[in-house]
Design a protein around this motif. Structure first.
Motif, mmCIF file in Angstrom:
data_model
loop_
_atom_site.group_PDB
_atom_site.id
_atom_site.type_symbol
_atom_site.label_atom_id
_atom_site.label_comp_id
_atom_site.label_asym_id
_atom_site.label_seq_id
_atom_site.Cartn_x
_atom_site.Cartn_y
_atom_site.Cartn_z
ATOM 1 N N ASP A 1 30.612 79.760 -11.702
ATOM 2 C CA ASP A 1 31.377 78.544 -12.073
ATOM 3 C C ASP A 1 30.434 77.518 -10.702
ATOM 4 O OD1 ASP A 1 33.360 78.580 -14.393
ATOM 5 O OD2 ASP A 1 34.561 79.807 -12.760
ATOM 6 N N TRP A 2 30.351 78.194 -9.432
ATOM 7 C CA TRP A 2 29.796 77.738 -8.170
ATOM 8 C C TRP A 2 28.469 77.199 -9.058
ATOM 9 C CZ3 TRP A 2 25.222 79.602 -6.591
ATOM 10 C CH2 TRP A 2 24.831 78.543 -5.356
ATOM 11 N N CYS A 3 27.530 77.731 -10.234
ATOM 12 C CA CYS A 3 26.455 77.169 -10.074
ATOM 13 C C CYS A 3 26.426 75.795 -11.242
ATOM 14 C CB CYS A 3 25.728 78.112 -11.451
ATOM 15 S SG CYS A 3 24.640 79.737 -10.473
ATOM 16 N N VAL A 4 27.893 75.719 -11.661
ATOM 17 C CA VAL A 4 28.446 74.587 -12.305
ATOM 18 C C VAL A 4 28.992 73.457 -11.893
ATOM 19 C CG1 VAL A 4 29.957 73.778 -14.130
ATOM 20 C CG2 VAL A 4 28.863 75.525 -14.945
ATOM 21 N N GLY B 1 21.702 78.691 -19.658
ATOM 22 C CA GLY B 1 20.584 79.496 -19.454
ATOM 23 C C GLY B 1 19.689 78.957 -20.253
ATOM 24 N N VAL B 2 18.436 79.416 -19.879
ATOM 25 C CA VAL B 2 17.183 79.328 -21.225
ATOM 26 C C VAL B 2 16.198 80.088 -21.466
ATOM 27 C CG1 VAL B 2 14.923 77.927 -20.771
ATOM 28 C CG2 VAL B 2 16.760 77.524 -19.105
ATOM 29 N N HIS C 1 26.303 87.977 -22.230
ATOM 30 C CA HIS C 1 27.499 88.020 -22.397
ATOM 31 C C HIS C 1 28.501 86.928 -21.500
ATOM 32 C CE1 HIS C 1 27.535 91.850 -24.815
ATOM 33 N NE2 HIS C 1 25.851 91.893 -23.864
ATOM 34 N N GLU C 2 27.644 86.131 -20.166
ATOM 35 C CA GLU C 2 28.324 85.500 -19.413
ATOM 36 C C GLU C 2 28.533 83.934 -19.724
ATOM 37 O OE1 GLU C 2 30.575 87.533 -17.919
ATOM 38 O OE2 GLU C 2 29.406 89.575 -17.839
ATOM 39 N N LEU C 3 27.014 83.568 -20.125
ATOM 40 C CA LEU C 3 27.287 82.211 -20.326
ATOM 41 C C LEU C 3 27.898 81.292 -21.402
ATOM 42 C CD1 LEU C 3 23.357 82.199 -19.488
ATOM 43 C CD2 LEU C 3 24.951 81.301 -18.085
ATOM 44 N N SER C 4 28.275 79.986 -21.248
ATOM 45 C CA SER C 4 29.122 79.487 -22.143
ATOM 46 C C SER C 4 27.602 79.530 -23.183
ATOM 47 C CB SER C 4 29.599 78.672 -21.732
ATOM 48 O OG SER C 4 28.597 77.810 -21.057
ATOM 49 N N LEU D 1 26.655 79.893 -26.742
ATOM 50 C CA LEU D 1 26.484 81.746 -26.838
ATOM 51 C C LEU D 1 27.920 81.735 -27.411
ATOM 52 C CD1 LEU D 1 24.253 81.834 -23.961
ATOM 53 C CD2 LEU D 1 24.142 82.032 -25.882
ATOM 54 N N ARG D 2 29.244 81.088 -27.274
ATOM 55 C CA ARG D 2 30.185 81.989 -27.667
ATOM 56 C C ARG D 2 31.136 81.356 -29.188
ATOM 57 N NH1 ARG D 2 32.891 80.203 -22.286
ATOM 58 N NH2 ARG D 2 32.094 81.436 -20.263
#
Length: 381
Positions: free
Chosen positions: A63-66, A139-140, A172-175, A195-196
């Motif tokens: 969330d902080w990265c976004v 992610g890439v 598992h965590e990224l959107s 990814l979801r």
């Protein structure tokens, strides 16, 4: 025999009672001529200091990265030094957080090069069709390995991904992710995927790393997962920004190595310090300063437009080689200077060393050195 003096291992001293962090000598990670941090770097570090589990709480860190991504500059548009300084400063505080932030910013830069700007509603490739937007975490995934293959197939309903992609960090965590897939026997194209969403299945239980334990990388199976193309066939690998991403990773290595070098300062300053303590600090400092100069010049070349006589890939490989050598030397000097004590008694130092060791394995040693030689011969100068 008396116990060795305590070792300061972080540029920031975390004050748990106030939730604030005390800024140390952050000028070491500045790429500007005057050595001063920019307001963006200072603001980002301040926001990081308010997160007691930065890099460990994956959801909160993403969330902080976004949020950081909304303000961070894009490589190649005049502020590449600032981008790399930002990544280095975060890596000095938390290697894990930088390992999450760098691919997110890389993905935003790729989308920007493709003409996408979610804030302005520009989406020429229809990336919004997979649910991507301003709040996406990215992610890439572009790695390949023997025995796995991801194919992109155009159907009546649109593009879908079929197969397995290796080394997908935080799947598992990224959107969302930008993923390369084969459109025929040899050519690849870049796609955005949710990814979801349906048809996406990350593997579990295969990450036993002691370094970067929270940045889990695993294969992902795609079963007719809907995808949106980003750029034409081959564009992802041929665009100038492909080389820039590799240098952004090097900026993270450099910042993380600065964090390791911080641990050498107090022992060299202490009453019990001998000449060797100064030697270890001096060798690390000189190597990291040289790496700083390499990054700063490369950033200026990226912003000015790399001259035709210098291959972008060769520039990137040279930068990565210079930085990885400096980081490797710093790790060795810290081991020799400090011995085992901080590796077993100082969790911050032990974590930083383990994280950096694993992160540096994105460089492939002699194989990457051979690539420099091959590119040098091809350049003919």
């Amino acid at each position: 025999m008396s116990a060795p003096p305590p070792v300061r291992t972080a540029a920031w001293a975390w004050q748990r009672t106030s939730g604030q962090a005390v800024l140390g000598d952050m000028s070491a990670v500045s790429l500007t001529a005057d050595g001063h941090d920019s307001p963006l770097v200072t603001e980002t570090l301040a926001s990081a200091s308010r997160m007691p589990q930065l890099g460990a709480d994956v959801a909160a860190t993403l969330d902080w990265c976004v949020d950081v991504g909304r303000r961070a500059p894009v490589a190649g548009e005049g502020d590449t030094r600032l981008l790399w300084e930002l990544l280095a400063a975060i890596a000095r505080v938390s290697v894990s957080a930088a390992r999450m932030l760098e691919p997110h910013l890389d993905a935003l830069g790729i989308l920007h090069q493709a003409g996408c700007d979610f804030a302005d509603g520009c989406d020429p490739w229809g990336v919004g069709s997979v649910g991507a937007g301003e709040g996406s975490s990215w992610g890439v995934f572009a790695a390949e390995s023997a025995g796995t293959r991801l194919e992109a197939v155009r159907t009546d309903a649109g593009w879908v991904l079929r197969g397995t992609k290796p080394w997908c960090s935080l799947a598992h965590e990224l959107s969302h992710a930008l993923v390369t897939g084969f459109v025929d026997d040899t050519r690849r194209q870049l796609f955005a995927v949710d990814l979801r969403g349906a048809g996406v299945q990350p593997h579990r239980g295969e990450w036993f790393a002691r370094g970067l334990p929270h940045v889990v990388s695993s294969p992902v199976d795609f079963h007719d997962a809907p995808a949106a193309p980003v750029g034409d066939v081959g564009w992802y690998l041929s665009r100038p920004g492909f080389a820039w991403g590799g240098m952004s990773v090097a900026a993270c290595w450099w910042g993380a190595a600065q964090g390791v070098a911080d641990a050498l300062v107090e022992p060299a300053r202490g009453e019990r310090a001998d000449q060797l303590a100064l030697v270890h600090l001096g060798r690390a400092d000189a190597a990291l300063w040289a790496a700083r100069s390499v990054l700063a010049e490369a950033a200026d070349l990226v912003d000015a437009g790399v001259p035709p006589g210098l291959d972008q890939r060769l520039l990137a490989e040279r930068v990565r080689a210079a930085v990885v050598d400096a980081a490797t030397l710093t790790l060795a000097e810290a081991d020799a200077a400090l011995g085992p004590a901080p590796l077993v008694s100082d969790p911050g130092h032990a974590r930083r060393v383990s994280d950096l060791h694993l992160y540096l394995r994105q460089h492939h040693g002699l194989r990457d050195a051979a690539r420099i030689g091959r590119l040098r011969i091809s350049a003919g100068s």
